[in-house]
Design an enzyme around this catalytic site. Structure first.
Site, PDB file in Angstrom:
ATOM      1  N   ASP A 156     -95.602 -22.514   9.344  1.00 61.75           N
ATOM      2  CA  ASP A 156     -96.667 -22.016   8.457  1.00 61.75           C
ATOM      3  C   ASP A 156     -97.951 -21.606   9.176  1.00 61.75           C
ATOM      4  O   ASP A 156     -98.986 -21.412   8.528  1.00 61.75           O
ATOM      5  CB  ASP A 156     -97.021 -23.054   7.369  1.00 61.75           C
ATOM      6  CG  ASP A 156     -95.887 -23.230   6.379  1.00 61.75           C
ATOM      7  OD1 ASP A 156     -95.016 -22.345   6.327  1.00 61.75           O
ATOM      8  OD2 ASP A 156     -95.877 -24.249   5.661  1.00 61.75           O
ATOM      9  N   GLU A 199    -112.266  -8.893  41.779  1.00 64.99           N
ATOM     10  CA  GLU A 199    -111.748  -7.806  40.932  1.00 64.99           C
ATOM     11  C   GLU A 199    -112.849  -7.171  40.096  1.00 64.99           C
ATOM     12  O   GLU A 199    -113.590  -7.868  39.401  1.00 64.99           O
ATOM     13  CB  GLU A 199    -110.666  -8.365  39.985  1.00 64.99           C
ATOM     14  CG  GLU A 199    -110.137  -7.337  38.997  1.00 64.99           C
ATOM     15  CD  GLU A 199    -108.994  -7.862  38.136  1.00 64.99           C
ATOM     16  OE1 GLU A 199    -108.943  -9.081  37.878  1.00 64.99           O
ATOM     17  OE2 GLU A 199    -108.153  -7.047  37.716  1.00 64.99           O
ATOM     18  N   TYR A 218    -104.205 -15.290  49.508  1.00 65.19           N
ATOM     19  CA  TYR A 218    -103.826 -16.584  48.938  1.00 65.19           C
ATOM     20  C   TYR A 218    -103.100 -17.392  50.011  1.00 65.19           C
ATOM     21  O   TYR A 218    -101.990 -17.040  50.413  1.00 65.19           O
ATOM     22  CB  TYR A 218    -102.920 -16.367  47.710  1.00 65.19           C
ATOM     23  CG  TYR A 218    -103.487 -15.316  46.773  1.00 65.19           C
ATOM     24  CD1 TYR A 218    -104.412 -15.658  45.791  1.00 65.19           C
ATOM     25  CD2 TYR A 218    -103.141 -13.968  46.924  1.00 65.19           C
ATOM     26  CE1 TYR A 218    -104.969 -14.683  44.963  1.00 65.19           C
ATOM     27  CE2 TYR A 218    -103.692 -12.990  46.107  1.00 65.19           C
ATOM     28  CZ  TYR A 218    -104.604 -13.353  45.127  1.00 65.19           C
ATOM     29  OH  TYR A 218    -105.156 -12.385  44.320  1.00 65.19           O
ATOM     30  N   ASP A 237    -110.219 -15.505  36.694  1.00 69.02           N
ATOM     31  CA  ASP A 237    -109.821 -14.158  36.284  1.00 69.02           C
ATOM     32  C   ASP A 237    -109.919 -14.139  34.772  1.00 69.02           C
ATOM     33  O   ASP A 237    -109.106 -14.761  34.081  1.00 69.02           O
ATOM     34  CB  ASP A 237    -108.384 -13.888  36.767  1.00 69.02           C
ATOM     35  CG  ASP A 237    -107.949 -12.445  36.536  1.00 69.02           C
ATOM     36  OD1 ASP A 237    -108.569 -11.756  35.700  1.00 69.02           O
ATOM     37  OD2 ASP A 237    -106.970 -12.016  37.176  1.00 69.02           O
ATOM     38  N   HIS A 264    -103.214  -4.419  31.349  1.00 77.55           N
ATOM     39  CA  HIS A 264    -102.342  -3.611  32.208  1.00 77.55           C
ATOM     40  C   HIS A 264    -101.989  -2.398  31.370  1.00 77.55           C
ATOM     41  O   HIS A 264    -101.001  -2.400  30.640  1.00 77.55           O
ATOM     42  CB  HIS A 264    -101.080  -4.385  32.615  1.00 77.55           C
ATOM     43  CG  HIS A 264    -101.373  -5.509  33.568  1.00 77.55           C
ATOM     44  ND1 HIS A 264    -100.414  -6.359  34.037  1.00 77.55           N
ATOM     45  CD2 HIS A 264    -102.529  -5.912  34.151  1.00 77.55           C
ATOM     46  CE1 HIS A 264    -100.976  -7.245  34.861  1.00 77.55           C
ATOM     47  NE2 HIS A 264    -102.252  -6.994  34.936  1.00 77.55           N
ATOM     48  N   HIS A 280     -99.604  -8.881  45.608  1.00 76.00           N
ATOM     49  CA  HIS A 280     -99.680  -8.028  44.416  1.00 76.00           C
ATOM     50  C   HIS A 280    -100.333  -6.699  44.784  1.00 76.00           C
ATOM     51  O   HIS A 280    -100.758  -6.500  45.923  1.00 76.00           O
ATOM     52  CB  HIS A 280    -100.460  -8.727  43.294  1.00 76.00           C
ATOM     53  CG  HIS A 280    -101.863  -9.141  43.665  1.00 76.00           C
ATOM     54  ND1 HIS A 280    -102.893  -8.244  43.784  1.00 76.00           N
ATOM     55  CD2 HIS A 280    -102.402 -10.360  43.949  1.00 76.00           C
ATOM     56  CE1 HIS A 280    -104.008  -8.882  44.108  1.00 76.00           C
ATOM     57  NE2 HIS A 280    -103.733 -10.170  44.235  1.00 76.00           N
TER      58      HIS A 280
HETATM   59  N1  GLY Z   1    -105.699 -10.438  34.817  1.00 76.56           N
HETATM   60  C1  GLY Z   1    -104.510  -9.868  35.278  1.00 76.56           C
HETATM   61  C2  GLY Z   1    -104.771  -8.953  36.364  1.00 76.56           C
HETATM   62  O1  GLY Z   1    -105.773  -9.051  37.031  1.00 76.56           O
HETATM   63  O2  GLY Z   1    -104.037  -8.050  36.595  1.00 76.56           O
HETATM   64 MN    MN Z   2    -107.553  -9.904  36.418  1.00 81.37          MN
HETATM   65 MN    MN Z   3    -106.277  -6.934  36.944  1.00 87.94          MN
END
Ligand code: GLY
Ligand code: MN
Ligand code: MN
Length: 436
Positions: free
Chosen positions: A35, A403, A384, A256, A357, A346
């Site tokens: 619920d 970032e 890292y 982040d 994204h 990454h």
């Molecule tokens: N927060 C996910 C990225 O930085 O891609």
């Molecule tokens: Mn990010």
């Molecule tokens: Mn990102």
């Protein structure tokens, strides 16, 4: 924004074959436990074309003799349901308030959908995305096929609309960039608050709460994605969202976090010392990532590519790691062999917009697509070095990512998130001000 939603429908219509129909469906509520549902978030494609934030709806864009028109199917007004579950716009108000030519209740789909599809050359639809909608479409097509003696005719091709719509979404309008600036500014303030509030002994989720508080107080009720607050070694888990460890004196914390404002995402990472002061090892790794980040920003702009910027990042970070003795060997060879992936696993950038994204074709796996004004991307190099890395123990447990979000302009880039302190001196100064 109303006219912009309309413009988008027309722009999509321009891409459609004449005498065809495109179907877009809204997201559905998802059960969290008995619920109770997760907070509803509209499907980004559906939102982009309608601005409508209710679940279960359908948008049908029809192009007939080069005229484009839109039809919405939505939940009916229902006094009892609205007392229990909340207000609904309803079909009548939808036509008044949204950029929609006509609207029906969902229950009218059975009757109206075959009419909209009849004699169409094609139907634009995404298969295997919404099983309920797909069944409804197949039913409408079956109805038309059975009615050939009445002169009915079903479209004989189904075309995936994603490549068309997602190419549109890749290029942000000035109104969208304005909303992204706001999402970015709120995200910036969330990060600054986190730097100001951080103390050894706090829990990671408590720092998360400070960020979300700032977002909400500035009009962003939701984060654009699950906030990452990773102290010490947790920073080396790329999508760490448990956020349930204590923040320890002497360690770094990687945050982040991004606000969602009017549907648009911010996406910022900053890394700083829990106690406000970098150790020499933390400072060395941090400065390396910052140098790479700054060089990447300088390398981006119209006519450039993410790949070009990432090549520069690799050159800086791998030579730096070799200089620090963390990697051994020839820089060019280490890059060629992708040995850096042990520490930087990454990509440098992704599209950002309604989805963090965001959609849009990168054209190649190495992201060498030429950048153009109106595209929005993140810039997020990181290193890292986890506790299990085979390096001198003094480097272990250090994870750093920095970032920012940028929009490609005709001259270069606009950095939407530059206002969160980034240099070691600026971070330490901000934290010293609030740590006493
Ligand atoms: N927060 C996910 C990225 O930085 O891609
Ligand atoms: Mn990010
Ligand atoms: Mn990102």
């Amino acid at each position: 924004m109303q006219s912009e939603f309309h413009q988008r429908q027309l722009a999509f219509g321009d891409l459609m074959l004449d005498n065809s129909v495109a179907i877009f469906t809204a997201a559905h509520e998802q059960t969290r436990s008995r619920d109770t549902e997760y907070r509803f978030r509209q499907d980004s494609d559906f939102f982009y074309l309608t601005g409508f934030t209710e679940p279960d709806a359908w948008l049908v864009i029809k192009k007939h003799e080069n005229q484009v028109s839109s039809t919405l199917f939505c939940r009916p007004k229902d006094e009892l349901a609205e007392i229990w579950h909340g207000r609904r716009l309803g079909a009548t108000a939808a036509v008044e308030r949204l950029a929609i030519d006509q609207a029906f209740e969902l229950s009218e789909l059975d009757e109206e959908l075959p009419k909209l599809l009849n004699h169409g050359a094609a139907v634009y639809f995404v298969l295997q995305q919404d099983p309920q909608a797909e069944q409804q479409l197949h039913q409408a097509l079956a109805t038309l096929r059975q009615g050939s003696r009445h002169g009915w005719q079903a479209p004989n091709q189904i075309i995936d609309w994603r490549p068309m719509l997602h190419e549109m979404r890749l290029f942000k309008s000035s109104q969208e960039i304005e909303l992204m600036r706001k999402a970015a500014q709120i995200s910036v303030d969330g990060h600054i608050r986190a730097m100001q509030q951080c103390r050894p002994g706090m829990w990671e989720y408590q720092l998360e709460a400070e960020i979300l508080h700032e977002f909400a107080m500035q009009g962003a009720r939701d984060a654009a994605y699950s906030t990452i607050v990773g102290g010490g070694d947790n920073a080396c888990i790329l999508h760490y969202t448990e956020n349930e460890s204590p923040l320890r004196d002497g360690e770094l914390v990687l945050i982040d976090a991004g606000a969602e404002f009017a549907g648009y995402a911010g996406d910022i990472t900053r890394t700083f010392p829990v106690n406000g002061k970098f150790t020499p090892e933390q400072a060395a790794i941090y400065q390396l990532v910052l140098d790479a980040h700054d060089a990447a920003l300088a390398a981006l702009g119209p006519g450039k590519s993410i790949k070009q910027a990432n090549d520069i990042v690799l050159q800086i970070m791998v030579s730096g790691l070799v200089k620090l003795g963390i990697m051994q060997g020839d820089v060019a060879e280490l890059i060629e062999q992708q040995a850096y992936k042990a520490f930087y696993m990454h990509g440098l950038s992704h599209w950002i917009g309604l989805d963090v994204h965001d959609v849009g074709d990168y054209k190649s796996s190495d992201r060498s697509r030429t950048l153009e004004p109106g595209m929005a991307i993140t810039v997020e190099p990181g290193l890292y070095i986890s506790k299990s890395a085979e390096v001198d123990a003094k480097w272990q447990g250090i994870g750093v990512r920095i970032e920012d979000d940028v929009v490609i302009t005709t001259e270069g880039i606009e950095n939407l998130t530059a206002a969160v302190p980034k240099t070691i001196a600026d971070i330490e100064a901000l934290m010293a001000k609030t740590n006493n």
